[in-house]
Write a protein that holds these residues in place. Structure first.
Motif, PDB file in Angstrom:
ATOM      1  N   VAL A 210      26.852 -11.801  39.120  1.00  0.00           N
ATOM      2  CA  VAL A 210      27.308 -12.976  38.379  1.00  0.00           C
ATOM      3  C   VAL A 210      26.637 -14.219  38.949  1.00  0.00           C
ATOM      4  O   VAL A 210      26.174 -14.228  40.098  1.00  0.00           O
ATOM      5  CB  VAL A 210      28.842 -13.128  38.446  1.00  0.00           C
ATOM      6  CG1 VAL A 210      29.525 -11.929  37.826  1.00  0.00           C
ATOM      7  CG2 VAL A 210      29.320 -13.308  39.879  1.00  0.00           C
TER       8      VAL A 210
ATOM      9  N   PHE B  64      28.111  -5.353  38.756  1.00  0.00           N
ATOM     10  CA  PHE B  64      27.205  -6.269  38.076  1.00  0.00           C
ATOM     11  C   PHE B  64      27.164  -7.578  38.852  1.00  0.00           C
ATOM     12  O   PHE B  64      28.101  -7.914  39.593  1.00  0.00           O
ATOM     13  CB  PHE B  64      27.634  -6.502  36.624  1.00  0.00           C
ATOM     14  CG  PHE B  64      29.065  -6.968  36.471  1.00  0.00           C
ATOM     15  CD1 PHE B  64      29.409  -8.310  36.572  1.00  0.00           C
ATOM     16  CD2 PHE B  64      30.078  -6.041  36.237  1.00  0.00           C
ATOM     17  CE1 PHE B  64      30.721  -8.728  36.424  1.00  0.00           C
ATOM     18  CE2 PHE B  64      31.399  -6.452  36.095  1.00  0.00           C
ATOM     19  CZ  PHE B  64      31.722  -7.805  36.197  1.00  0.00           C
TER      20      PHE B  64
ATOM     21  N   ASP C  66      30.507 -17.158  33.973  1.00  0.00           N
ATOM     22  CA  ASP C  66      29.828 -15.879  33.811  1.00  0.00           C
ATOM     23  C   ASP C  66      30.696 -14.746  34.361  1.00  0.00           C
ATOM     24  O   ASP C  66      30.837 -13.681  33.745  1.00  0.00           O
ATOM     25  CB  ASP C  66      28.485 -15.944  34.532  1.00  0.00           C
ATOM     26  CG  ASP C  66      27.715 -14.636  34.444  1.00  0.00           C
ATOM     27  OD1 ASP C  66      27.681 -14.046  33.352  1.00  0.00           O
ATOM     28  OD2 ASP C  66      27.160 -14.199  35.478  1.00  0.00           O
ATOM     29  N   TYR C  67      31.301 -14.981  35.494  1.00  0.00           N
ATOM     30  CA  TYR C  67      32.162 -13.988  36.160  1.00  0.00           C
ATOM     31  C   TYR C  67      33.354 -13.625  35.273  1.00  0.00           C
ATOM     32  O   TYR C  67      33.629 -12.441  35.023  1.00  0.00           O
ATOM     33  CB  TYR C  67      32.621 -14.580  37.488  1.00  0.00           C
ATOM     34  CG  TYR C  67      33.736 -13.872  38.209  1.00  0.00           C
ATOM     35  CD1 TYR C  67      33.514 -12.718  38.948  1.00  0.00           C
ATOM     36  CD2 TYR C  67      35.034 -14.391  38.189  1.00  0.00           C
ATOM     37  CE1 TYR C  67      34.536 -12.091  39.640  1.00  0.00           C
ATOM     38  CE2 TYR C  67      36.066 -13.781  38.877  1.00  0.00           C
ATOM     39  CZ  TYR C  67      35.814 -12.625  39.602  1.00  0.00           C
ATOM     40  OH  TYR C  67      36.838 -12.016  40.278  1.00  0.00           O
TER      41      TYR C  67
ATOM     42  N   ARG D 137      34.484  -8.472  29.422  1.00  0.00           N
ATOM     43  CA  ARG D 137      33.695  -7.465  28.715  1.00  0.00           C
ATOM     44  C   ARG D 137      33.876  -6.091  29.359  1.00  0.00           C
ATOM     45  O   ARG D 137      33.795  -5.067  28.693  1.00  0.00           O
ATOM     46  CB  ARG D 137      32.207  -7.852  28.724  1.00  0.00           C
ATOM     47  CG  ARG D 137      31.869  -8.950  27.738  1.00  0.00           C
ATOM     48  CD  ARG D 137      30.390  -8.938  27.386  1.00  0.00           C
ATOM     49  NE  ARG D 137      29.529  -9.202  28.530  1.00  0.00           N
ATOM     50  CZ  ARG D 137      29.151 -10.415  28.908  1.00  0.00           C
ATOM     51  NH1 ARG D 137      29.574 -11.486  28.244  1.00  0.00           N
ATOM     52  NH2 ARG D 137      28.363 -10.581  29.953  1.00  0.00           N
ATOM     53  N   ASP D 138      34.135  -6.103  30.668  1.00  0.00           N
ATOM     54  CA  ASP D 138      34.357  -4.846  31.386  1.00  0.00           C
ATOM     55  C   ASP D 138      35.845  -4.519  31.516  1.00  0.00           C
ATOM     56  O   ASP D 138      36.277  -3.832  32.440  1.00  0.00           O
ATOM     57  CB  ASP D 138      33.707  -4.913  32.775  1.00  0.00           C
ATOM     58  CG  ASP D 138      32.419  -4.106  32.822  1.00  0.00           C
ATOM     59  OD1 ASP D 138      31.762  -3.975  31.772  1.00  0.00           O
ATOM     60  OD2 ASP D 138      32.071  -3.609  33.908  1.00  0.00           O
TER      61      ASP D 138
ATOM     62  N   ARG E  33      32.135 -11.757  32.049  1.00  0.00           N
ATOM     63  CA  ARG E  33      31.657 -10.400  32.316  1.00  0.00           C
ATOM     64  C   ARG E  33      32.827  -9.465  32.640  1.00  0.00           C
ATOM     65  O   ARG E  33      32.825  -8.296  32.243  1.00  0.00           O
ATOM     66  CB  ARG E  33      30.661 -10.410  33.484  1.00  0.00           C
ATOM     67  CG  ARG E  33      29.339 -11.105  33.183  1.00  0.00           C
ATOM     68  CD  ARG E  33      28.452 -10.258  32.273  1.00  0.00           C
ATOM     69  NE  ARG E  33      28.149  -8.960  32.823  1.00  0.00           N
ATOM     70  CZ  ARG E  33      27.127  -8.705  33.639  1.00  0.00           C
ATOM     71  NH1 ARG E  33      26.311  -9.698  34.017  1.00  0.00           N
ATOM     72  NH2 ARG E  33      26.901  -7.480  34.079  1.00  0.00           N
TER      73      ARG E  33
END
Length: 741
Positions: A194, A192, A199-200, A206-207, A203
């Motif tokens: 970023v 994905f 944001d990095y 979330r992963d 994310r």
């Protein structure tokens, strides 16, 4: 000002390397950027098993324009010299400036280096960092030239601000920098893009990747302790293991399992060590029984069966590991209950050092030294020698062969099984201590005697074969051994003359090196007395030599010269270690030096007692002023003695005193001298310093009212001898000439 985000994504990085690697990435990048003119507001480094990450905030958008002035050749210099200067400076002839200097007219060039965009600088610095990264171990992967600890798969490198994110143009060994990464190996949704650090990080979470190692460790500890508490148990704290496990997982899932009943009879330390070393499991103790009854493991993924399959597999592997440990334990117990003779005999064939003999030889020396030390520390000599002969028996055991870190501890268990008392068992466990500055120091007399003998034998042995620490190298941990002796002496308040034990043990090593045939088999009493009178070996050596009958060989003549020098060198090493130890407690080096210069400096406890009293005294106004008075007296006296070629060391008589302050100083010295002498004899250094303080006022008054170098020869000599009394009295407490200031 943009923010910079870098991620180096690879196969699994060994846990022990991750924290250092993150720090190295941060240091090399920030140093390189600053050197190139790019400053920043903040920097943060992170690591997971598969990535190193660096986030910089407030980076300059470009480096500043820099002007540099260079001095060139003289005006009128050969044309080739001028052309070479122009090429080096990168300017044209018309850009040169002539200036008059004291050495004549000279060409100067002003070179303007325009600023560079941040992206170009980041690319250069990152490529250099990656290609020259200081991994402890690395290798080339594939056909490229890049060396990395594990295969490097991708590089994320972006500069971001309010307007968006920009990928830094960079390619290393075919790996092109981009703005994408990926999350968990099994639970992630693939790669994905970023736009910045926040944001990095979000994310990744979330992963199923927790970026911060500290956050992963906190999560593991929180879940593990809660699980244990819910069942009335507690997790055995192990910060090193916690940090290591946090480096093995990106998404920690804590699971707790039971230890099979077959193994609950093993010593808890065996269970804990086996699970930690082989499985990276945390031990869970039942506080009611004191036994390790459960374990905590940390998986790197969530499963549909809530970890049941993972736990089942771990129990199966753990059963095999603990079966081995149980086998070792039961075999060792049989040997111990039989008296351990097989173990002790085996140590005679185990080399300690090729120049210092076997472990059996070493045990014999330690036992002999322990017997000498025992009365000094309040231990029974027979019991202490017995403890010394048993202390290293567990080195032959199967359990210690498998888990060397359990040496000493297993010696305690086996001593108890062999029927030895608590003193012998305790000495087996404690005689290695203290190993570090935070280790507890043994206090039981037998343990103290064996611990001291063990360390002193190590030190004297390696001094005998000239294997001393050099610079930062200390392969035999001799600095640690010396510090251990210092802490044993000071924290147990032992009055131990180290010189005596140095001499005796050094001679034992010499005998071991050269064989008994080289040593007398019956030393004549008058010759023994002659050696003792000359102070060559001391009382301990007499004890050693008493064990031999025969004539004294010529070889001993060489030893008579060598041993005192070796002993003094070793004592100097102890003094250096003592300075380091006391510096951490706030005692100045010059204060320690002033006390080391005094008699009895091999008695560490006495030396430190004197140093602490002197430091306290010098911290007072009386102490500081008396020190200045001493230095003034010493300087005047030293200059006069050098000039006159004589020593003014006696003969001061009050009948030649002319001034009242002079007569008052005579009286003060008469009063203080006896008090100081009595206090020093009683080792009451605080009282001695207090008596010295009484000399401050009369010494000050003397120097204010009296001219020492009088025109009257008799008066001058008398006053110089009076200064000699001041010097002698002050030096009887400590060598104040070594005090700075």
């Amino acid at each position: 000002m943009p923010d910079l985000l870098i991620e180096l994504f690879s196969e699994e990085i060994p846990a022990r390397m991750q924290a250092r690697a993150a720090d190295d990435l941060k240091k090399r990048m920030t140093d390189g950027l600053v050197e190139a003119g790019l400053t920043y507001a903040g920097a943060h480094a992170f690591s997971t098993p598969r990535r190193l990450t660096l986030a910089l905030e407030g980076l300059l958008g470009e480096s500043p324009t820099v002007k540099e002035e260079r001095k060139g050749p003289k005006v009128g210099a050969p044309e080739k010299a001028i052309e070479g200067f122009l090429r080096g400076a990168g300017i044209a002839r018309e850009d040169l400036e002539e200036r008059d200097t004291p050495k004549g007219a000279i060409y100067f060039a002003t070179i303007t280096k325009p600023g560079r965009p941040a992206a170009g600088i980041v690319a250069d610095v990152l490529e250099d960092t990656v290609r020259n990264f200081p991994w402890p171990k690395s290798m080339r992967w594939g056909a490229g030239s890049l060396r990395w600890v594990r295969p490097l798969h991708s590089i994320l490198c972006i500069l971001s601000n309010e307007a968006g994110a920009e990928v830094v143009p960079l390619e290393i060994d075919g790996i092109r920098a981009g703005d994408t990464t990926e999350g968990h190996r099994f639970m992630g949704a693939g790669r994905f893009a970023v736009t910045g650090f926040e944001d990095y990080e979000a994310r990744l979470k979330r992963d199923r990747v927790i970026l911060s190692a500290a956050e992963r460790a906190e999560h593991i500890w929180h879940d593990a302790t809660n699980m244990a508490f819910a069942q009335g148990h507690e997790v055995v704290e192990d910060k090193g293991l916690l940090a290591e496990v946090a480096g093995l997982v990106e998404w920690p899932v804590v699971l707790m399992g039971d230890i099979a009943e077959d193994f609950l009879g093993l010593p808890p330390e065996v269970l804990q060590t086996s699970m930690k070393e082989h499985q990276k499991f945390f031990s869970v103790k039942n506080p009611r029984t004191g036994r390790i009854e459960k374990f905590v493991t940390v998986a790197n993924r969530e499963t549909r069966d809530q970890g049941a399959t993972i736990l089942a597999g771990n129990r199966k592997v753990l059963f095999a590991r603990l079966s081995d440990a149980k086998f070792f334990w039961e075999n060792d117990l049989r040997v111990a209950k039989a008296g351990g003779a097989d173990w002790l005999e085996r140590l005679n064939t185990v080399t300690f050092h090729n120049k210092l003999g076997s472990q059996g030889d070493r045990i014999a020396r330690i036992a002999a030294l322990t017997r000498e030390i025992a009365p000094k520390v309040g231990a029974d000599s027979d019991l202490a020698e017995q403890a010394a002969r048993w202390a290293k028996a567990d080195l032959s055991s199967e359990m210690v062969y498998e888990f060397p870190e359990l040496q000493g501890l297993m010696g305690r268990y086996y001593a108890e099984a062999a029927g030895f008392g608590e003193e012998v068992a305790g000495a087996a466990e404690e005689h290695y201590s203290p190993l570090g500055p935070s280790d507890d120091v043994p206090t039981a007399p037998v343990s103290v005697a064996v611990a001291l003998a063990d360390k002193l034998d190590t030190l004297t042995g390696f001094w005998t074969i000239d294997e001393k620490p050099t610079g930062s190298k200390d392969p035999f941990a001799l600095r640690r051994a010396a510090l251990g002796v210092i802490r044993l002496v000071l924290e147990n308040e032992l009055r131990l003359p180290l010189d005596r034990f140095f001499d005796g043990q050094l001679l034992r090593h010499e005998i071991a090196q050269n064989g008994e045939d080289e040593v007398s088999r019956g030393l004549m009493g008058d010759m023994m007395d002659e050696i003792a009178d000359h102070g060559v070996f001391g009382a301990a050596v007499r004890t050693v030599l008493d064990a031999f009958d025969g004539d004294l060989p010529e070889h001993l003549e060489r030893l008579k010269i060598r041993l005192p020098d070796t002993s003094r060198d070793l004592l100097g090493f102890f003094h250096d270690r003592l300075k380091v130890y006391l510096r951490d407690q706030g005692i100045r080096h010059d204060v320690i030096d002033a006390c080391i210069a005094m008699p009895g400096n091999d008695d560490i406890c006495l030396l430190v007692k004197r140093a602490r009293a002197l430091q306290d005294f010098l911290g007072t106004d009386d102490g500081e002023n008396l020190l200045q008075g001493f230095k003034r007296a010493n300087n005047i006296l030293s200059q006069a003695e050098e000039k006159d070629g004589v020593e003014y060391s006696f003969g001061a008589d009050v009948k030649f005193a002319e001034e009242d302050s002079e007569k008052a100083l005579f009286a003060a010295l008469d009063g203080a001298e006896g008090a100081i002498s009595s206090a020093i004899e009683a080792e009451d250094f605080a009282s001695a310093m207090g008596s010295m303080a009484s000399l401050r006022a009369p010494i000050d008054a003397f120097f204010e009212a009296v001219q020492v170098n009088s025109d009257n020869t008799v008066v001058r000599r008398n006053r110089l001898n009076l200064l000699s009394r001041i010097r002698a009295i002050c030096l009887s407490v400590a060598d104040l000439a070594r005090i700075e200031g």
